[in-house]
Design a protein around this motif. Structure first.
Motif, PDB file in Angstrom:
ATOM      1  N   GLY A  51       0.840  -1.204   0.064  1.00  0.00           N
ATOM      2  CA  GLY A  51       0.057  -0.010  -0.028  1.00  0.00           C
ATOM      3  C   GLY A  51       0.895   1.236   0.034  1.00  0.00           C
ATOM      4  O   GLY A  51       0.377   2.364  -0.689  1.00  0.00           O
ATOM      5  N   GLN A  52       2.133   1.216   0.669  1.00  0.00           N
ATOM      6  CA  GLN A  52       2.743   2.230   0.862  1.00  0.00           C
ATOM      7  C   GLN A  52       3.592   2.612  -0.375  1.00  0.00           C
ATOM      8  O   GLN A  52       3.712   3.645  -0.987  1.00  0.00           O
ATOM      9  CB  GLN A  52       3.876   2.136   2.002  1.00  0.00           C
ATOM     10  CG  GLN A  52       3.340   2.388   3.368  1.00  0.00           C
ATOM     11  CD  GLN A  52       4.148   2.027   4.465  1.00  0.00           C
ATOM     12  OE1 GLN A  52       5.169   1.348   4.200  1.00  0.00           O
ATOM     13  NE2 GLN A  52       3.859   2.302   5.602  1.00  0.00           N
ATOM     14  N   ILE A  53       3.980   1.612  -0.858  1.00  0.00           N
ATOM     15  CA  ILE A  53       4.660   1.590  -2.432  1.00  0.00           C
ATOM     16  C   ILE A  53       3.796   2.305  -3.419  1.00  0.00           C
ATOM     17  O   ILE A  53       3.960   2.955  -4.187  1.00  0.00           O
ATOM     18  CB  ILE A  53       5.321   0.493  -2.650  1.00  0.00           C
ATOM     19  CG1 ILE A  53       6.493   0.019  -1.633  1.00  0.00           C
ATOM     20  CG2 ILE A  53       5.841   0.244  -4.414  1.00  0.00           C
ATOM     21  CD1 ILE A  53       6.984  -1.366  -1.849  1.00  0.00           C
ATOM     22  N   GLN A  54       2.304   1.505  -3.302  1.00  0.00           N
ATOM     23  CA  GLN A  54       1.669   1.968  -4.412  1.00  0.00           C
ATOM     24  C   GLN A  54       1.183   3.559  -4.114  1.00  0.00           C
ATOM     25  O   GLN A  54       0.843   4.278  -5.206  1.00  0.00           O
ATOM     26  CB  GLN A  54       0.282   1.146  -4.405  1.00  0.00           C
ATOM     27  CG  GLN A  54       0.532  -0.077  -4.900  1.00  0.00           C
ATOM     28  CD  GLN A  54      -0.615  -1.204  -4.735  1.00  0.00           C
ATOM     29  OE1 GLN A  54      -1.345  -0.951  -3.902  1.00  0.00           O
ATOM     30  NE2 GLN A  54      -0.707  -2.072  -5.562  1.00  0.00           N
ATOM     31  N   ASN A  55       1.154   4.093  -3.180  1.00  0.00           N
ATOM     32  CA  ASN A  55       0.845   5.480  -2.801  1.00  0.00           C
ATOM     33  C   ASN A  55       2.085   6.260  -3.374  1.00  0.00           C
ATOM     34  O   ASN A  55       1.929   7.120  -3.867  1.00  0.00           O
ATOM     35  CB  ASN A  55       0.725   5.764  -1.133  1.00  0.00           C
ATOM     36  CG  ASN A  55      -0.695   5.309  -0.762  1.00  0.00           C
ATOM     37  OD1 ASN A  55      -1.846   5.187  -1.557  1.00  0.00           O
ATOM     38  ND2 ASN A  55      -0.845   5.061   0.312  1.00  0.00           N
ATOM     39  N   ILE A  57       4.041   5.403  -5.820  1.00  0.00           N
ATOM     40  CA  ILE A  57       4.186   5.371  -7.139  1.00  0.00           C
ATOM     41  C   ILE A  57       3.199   6.288  -7.824  1.00  0.00           C
ATOM     42  O   ILE A  57       3.305   7.031  -8.759  1.00  0.00           O
ATOM     43  CB  ILE A  57       3.647   4.118  -7.607  1.00  0.00           C
ATOM     44  CG1 ILE A  57       4.845   2.760  -7.456  1.00  0.00           C
ATOM     45  CG2 ILE A  57       3.183   3.939  -9.122  1.00  0.00           C
ATOM     46  CD1 ILE A  57       4.252   1.602  -7.436  1.00  0.00           C
ATOM     47  N   SER A  58       2.035   6.742  -6.946  1.00  0.00           N
ATOM     48  CA  SER A  58       0.888   7.476  -7.431  1.00  0.00           C
ATOM     49  C   SER A  58       1.372   8.839  -7.420  1.00  0.00           C
ATOM     50  O   SER A  58       0.745   9.785  -8.280  1.00  0.00           O
ATOM     51  CB  SER A  58      -0.332   7.391  -6.613  1.00  0.00           C
ATOM     52  OG  SER A  58       0.004   7.608  -5.299  1.00  0.00           O
ATOM     53  N   TYR A  65       5.193  -0.874 -13.130  1.00  0.00           N
ATOM     54  CA  TYR A  65       4.372  -2.051 -13.433  1.00  0.00           C
ATOM     55  C   TYR A  65       4.669  -3.238 -12.378  1.00  0.00           C
ATOM     56  O   TYR A  65       5.959  -3.493 -12.159  1.00  0.00           O
ATOM     57  CB  TYR A  65       4.609  -2.602 -14.792  1.00  0.00           C
ATOM     58  CG  TYR A  65       4.384  -1.304 -15.723  1.00  0.00           C
ATOM     59  CD1 TYR A  65       3.288  -0.928 -16.263  1.00  0.00           C
ATOM     60  CD2 TYR A  65       5.703  -0.760 -16.139  1.00  0.00           C
ATOM     61  CE1 TYR A  65       2.994  -0.118 -17.077  1.00  0.00           C
ATOM     62  CE2 TYR A  65       5.386   0.480 -16.907  1.00  0.00           C
ATOM     63  CZ  TYR A  65       4.217   0.810 -17.429  1.00  0.00           C
ATOM     64  OH  TYR A  65       4.013   1.765 -18.336  1.00  0.00           O
ATOM     65  N   PRO A  66       3.589  -3.762 -11.778  1.00  0.00           N
ATOM     66  CA  PRO A  66       3.916  -4.786 -10.817  1.00  0.00           C
ATOM     67  C   PRO A  66       4.309  -6.099 -11.640  1.00  0.00           C
ATOM     68  O   PRO A  66       4.050  -6.273 -12.810  1.00  0.00           O
ATOM     69  CB  PRO A  66       2.431  -5.198 -10.380  1.00  0.00           C
ATOM     70  CG  PRO A  66       1.741  -4.754 -11.277  1.00  0.00           C
ATOM     71  CD  PRO A  66       2.337  -3.570 -11.803  1.00  0.00           C
ATOM     72  N   ASP A  98      16.266   4.405  -0.243  1.00  0.00           N
ATOM     73  CA  ASP A  98      15.112   4.628   0.544  1.00  0.00           C
ATOM     74  C   ASP A  98      14.160   5.154  -0.045  1.00  0.00           C
ATOM     75  O   ASP A  98      14.135   5.803  -1.137  1.00  0.00           O
ATOM     76  CB  ASP A  98      15.195   4.706   1.899  1.00  0.00           C
ATOM     77  CG  ASP A  98      15.519   6.391   2.313  1.00  0.00           C
ATOM     78  OD1 ASP A  98      15.402   6.984   1.262  1.00  0.00           O
ATOM     79  OD2 ASP A  98      16.104   6.682   3.368  1.00  0.00           O
ATOM     80  N   PHE A  99      12.829   5.276   0.375  1.00  0.00           N
ATOM     81  CA  PHE A  99      11.670   5.745  -0.279  1.00  0.00           C
ATOM     82  C   PHE A  99      11.548   7.268  -0.165  1.00  0.00           C
ATOM     83  O   PHE A  99      10.521   7.939  -0.478  1.00  0.00           O
ATOM     84  CB  PHE A  99      10.296   4.832  -0.074  1.00  0.00           C
ATOM     85  CG  PHE A  99       9.936   3.844  -0.979  1.00  0.00           C
ATOM     86  CD1 PHE A  99       9.481   4.061  -1.898  1.00  0.00           C
ATOM     87  CD2 PHE A  99      10.568   2.582  -0.498  1.00  0.00           C
ATOM     88  CE1 PHE A  99       9.111   3.017  -2.849  1.00  0.00           C
ATOM     89  CE2 PHE A  99      10.634   1.613  -1.528  1.00  0.00           C
ATOM     90  CZ  PHE A  99       9.757   1.577  -2.786  1.00  0.00           C
ATOM     91  N   ASP A 100      12.559   7.961   0.615  1.00  0.00           N
ATOM     92  CA  ASP A 100      12.966   9.291   0.711  1.00  0.00           C
ATOM     93  C   ASP A 100      13.713   9.515  -0.505  1.00  0.00           C
ATOM     94  O   ASP A 100      14.375  10.757  -0.490  1.00  0.00           O
ATOM     95  CB  ASP A 100      13.549   9.657   1.944  1.00  0.00           C
ATOM     96  CG  ASP A 100      12.378   9.534   3.221  1.00  0.00           C
ATOM     97  OD1 ASP A 100      11.251   9.851   2.621  1.00  0.00           O
ATOM     98  OD2 ASP A 100      13.007   9.308   4.281  1.00  0.00           O
TER      99      ASP A 100
END
Length: 170
Positions: A51-55, A57-58, A65-66, A98-100
């Motif tokens: 869920g966090q990764i999809q947020n 990505i948006s 792509y998964p 990281d995702f930052d």
């Protein structure tokens, strides 16, 4: 003479010690209940991270792509390509973020002439390399279960951290 006899007696007594008792490894053997709790924890963590990764990505200008292995890649139809066979050599490098979008290590991880089926690599990296063309660069978004998991890398990456991997097939 008394001193020599006394020293001999102490030496003899000190040599007659019991062998140390062996202890099971830390944590010992897990029961079925412990395994079920662990599986449920990983399932919940994976759902949360997806869920966090999809947020994330948006909010990106690049489309991701998964894949069938539960990570995302910056190339459409990526894991539908022809797959490289075991024992084929490949050279590659990758950087971890990281995702930052903070780079975790200054130098990229790099390997020359690794052979599929014979190298120990992050699951997502090895899987992605099987579908990459020589000279291609892709970005992978990887949940922690396919990265360094519950233990981290015991250096710069903590436990349960999803990663962005910028991978190049050299």
């Amino acid at each position: 003479m008394k001193k020599l006899l006394f020293i001999s007696a102490i030496t003899l007594l000190s040599c007659n010690r019991k062998a140390p008792v062996a202890h099971p490894p830390v944590g010992g053997v897990l029961s079925q209940k412990d395994l079920d709790v662990s599986k449920e924890r990983m399932r919940n963590l994976n759902t949360l991270e997806r869920g966090q990764i999809q947020n994330w990505i948006s909010g990106q200008p690049v489309k991701y792509y998964p894949t069938q292995l539960n990570y995302w890649v910056s190339v459409e139809g990526f894991d539908q390509r022809e797959r490289r066979a075991d024992n084929t050599p490949i050279s590659y490098s990758y950087d971890l973020y990281d995702f930052d979008e903070t780079k975790i290590y200054d130098k990229p991880f790099e390997r020359r002439d690794a052979r599929f089926g014979h190298f120990d690599e992050l699951k997502a990296v090895e899987n992605a390399l099987r579908f990459m063309h020589d000279g291609e660069e892709v970005t992978l978004l990887v949940p922690s279960s396919l990265a360094y998991g519950t233990f981290g890398d015991e250096k710069n990456i903590d436990n349960d951290i999803p990663l962005i991997i910028k991978l190049k097939a050299l």
